[in-house]
Each structure stands twice: as structure tokens, then as C-alpha cells.
Scaffold this motif. Structure first.
Motif, PDB file in Angstrom:
ATOM      1  N   ASN A  77       0.816  -1.218   0.000  1.00  0.00           N
ATOM      2  CA  ASN A  77       0.000   0.000   0.000  1.00  0.00           C
ATOM      3  C   ASN A  77       0.850   1.269   0.000  1.00  0.00           C
ATOM      4  OD1 ASN A  77       0.970  -0.297   2.610  1.00  0.00           O
ATOM      5  ND2 ASN A  77      -0.930   0.380   3.573  1.00  0.00           N
ATOM      6  N   ALA A 106      -6.776  -3.466   2.698  1.00  0.00           N
ATOM      7  CA  ALA A 106      -7.808  -3.021   1.758  1.00  0.00           C
ATOM      8  C   ALA A 106      -7.243  -2.121   0.659  1.00  0.00           C
ATOM      9  CB  ALA A 106      -8.922  -2.287   2.509  1.00  0.00           C
ATOM     10  N   ASP A 107      -6.237  -1.315   0.986  1.00  0.00           N
ATOM     11  CA  ASP A 107      -5.670  -0.405  -0.009  1.00  0.00           C
ATOM     12  C   ASP A 107      -4.416  -0.971  -0.690  1.00  0.00           C
ATOM     13  OD1 ASP A 107      -4.079  -0.220   2.259  1.00  0.00           O
ATOM     14  OD2 ASP A 107      -3.817   1.951   2.117  1.00  0.00           O
ATOM     15  N   ASP A 109      -2.011  -2.647  -3.325  1.00  0.00           N
ATOM     16  CA  ASP A 109      -1.893  -2.733  -4.778  1.00  0.00           C
ATOM     17  C   ASP A 109      -0.554  -3.416  -5.084  1.00  0.00           C
ATOM     18  OD1 ASP A 109      -1.843  -2.493  -7.514  1.00  0.00           O
ATOM     19  OD2 ASP A 109      -2.303  -0.344  -7.536  1.00  0.00           O
TER      20      ASP A 109
END
Length: 155
Positions: A77, A106-107, A109
């Protein structure tokens, strides 16, 4: 079995200490790493400041001289990389393993993190790990201890 000494390196907050604990089978709450932390098998956790502050590069270079593998840890993240090009290449002949941590957030990448790491000189296989994914931790443990080839993929 031969002991493979490795050092976890990366910026502040990359998840190195959490990963260090997970690789040792410990579920303790990580605390801010203020100094080098070693285990009896030759593994080392380094403070994130060693990467974040140029005046501490010498400490990173000196402390990682006797390890077999450098493990660069970058969180999934984090869109920026403070790793200066070539810093981890200072010790020729050492294996360099890339690890994307915090893949369960959740964030996260991980694809962007991998692209960023490649642009900063991390070549070869980059493993993705999450604290609560024992399969990813075990895969990294096997790679670090020479029981699995780095190129072998896992689902």
C-alpha cells in the motif's frame, strides 16, 4: 541443513519486524526496531531508517556484509520507494529477494508495488506475503532457507 543468513531491509513501516516474527513463528506485537535484531539462525531485522536516511547507509552496508541474502521488503500500500538505485547491489554475489508485504490490506496494490520495486532495481522473483496467510510466509521461509527454488511459483 545449512543455515542461510538473511537480512530484512526496507523503509520505516514496511512490515519487516512483523515478517521477521512470522518467519520465526512468533505472533507477538511488533515494536519499533531501534537497532539490529538477530535470531540464533542468522536472520537479521534492520531499522527502516537504514534505508530512509542516507547518513545511515554505511550502517546498512556494514551490518549486512555477512549475510547470504538481502530481503527487500516493500508494503503493497506504499506508492513511493526510498530505495536508492544500486544501494543493495553494493555486496556483489549476494542473493536479493523482493517481498511485497501487507498484501491483505484493503488499499493494497501489489502489482503497483512490484512495478515500483522493479524500477528500483529489484530483479528476479518478488514474493507477495500477508501476515495472516501462513502459506505465503512458509513459501518465503522455504526460499530463504534454500528448500525451494526462488523461481518456483505458488498459487
Amino acid at each position: 541443513m545449512q543455515t542461510h543468513r538473511y537480512a530484512l531491509v526496507g523503509g520505516v513501516g514496511a512490515g519487516k519486524t512483523t515478517l521477521f516474527n512470522a518467519l520465526r513463528g512468533r505472533r507477538e506485537t511488533p515494536r519499533k526496531t531501534q537497532a539490529l535484531d538477530f535470531d540464533l539462525c542468522g536472520a537479521m531485522d534492520t531499522p527502516g531508517e537504514f534505508i530512509s536516511h542516507p547518513r545511515l547507509y554505511r550502517a546498512l552496508i556494514t551490518s549486512t556484509d555477512n549475510v547470504d541474502t538481502l530481503v527487500y521488503v516493500h508494503p503493497a500500500n506504499e506508492p513511493e520507494c526510498r530505495l536508492p538505485p544500486g544501494l543493495l547491489d553494493i555486496h556483489s554475489g549476494k542473493r536479493l529477494v523482493g517481498v511485497i508485504s501487507k498484501c491483505d490490506l484493503a488499499d493494497a496494490d501489489p502489482d503497483a508495488a512490484e512495478s515500483l520495486m522493479r524500477r528500483h532495481g529489484i530483479h528476479g522473483e518478488i514474493l507477495r506475503v500477508a501476515q495472516d496467510d501462513p502459506t505465503s510466509i512458509e513459501r518465503l521461509r522455504q526460499v530463504l532457507h534454500g528448500r525451494a527454488p526462488l523461481e518456483e511459483k505458488y498459487p
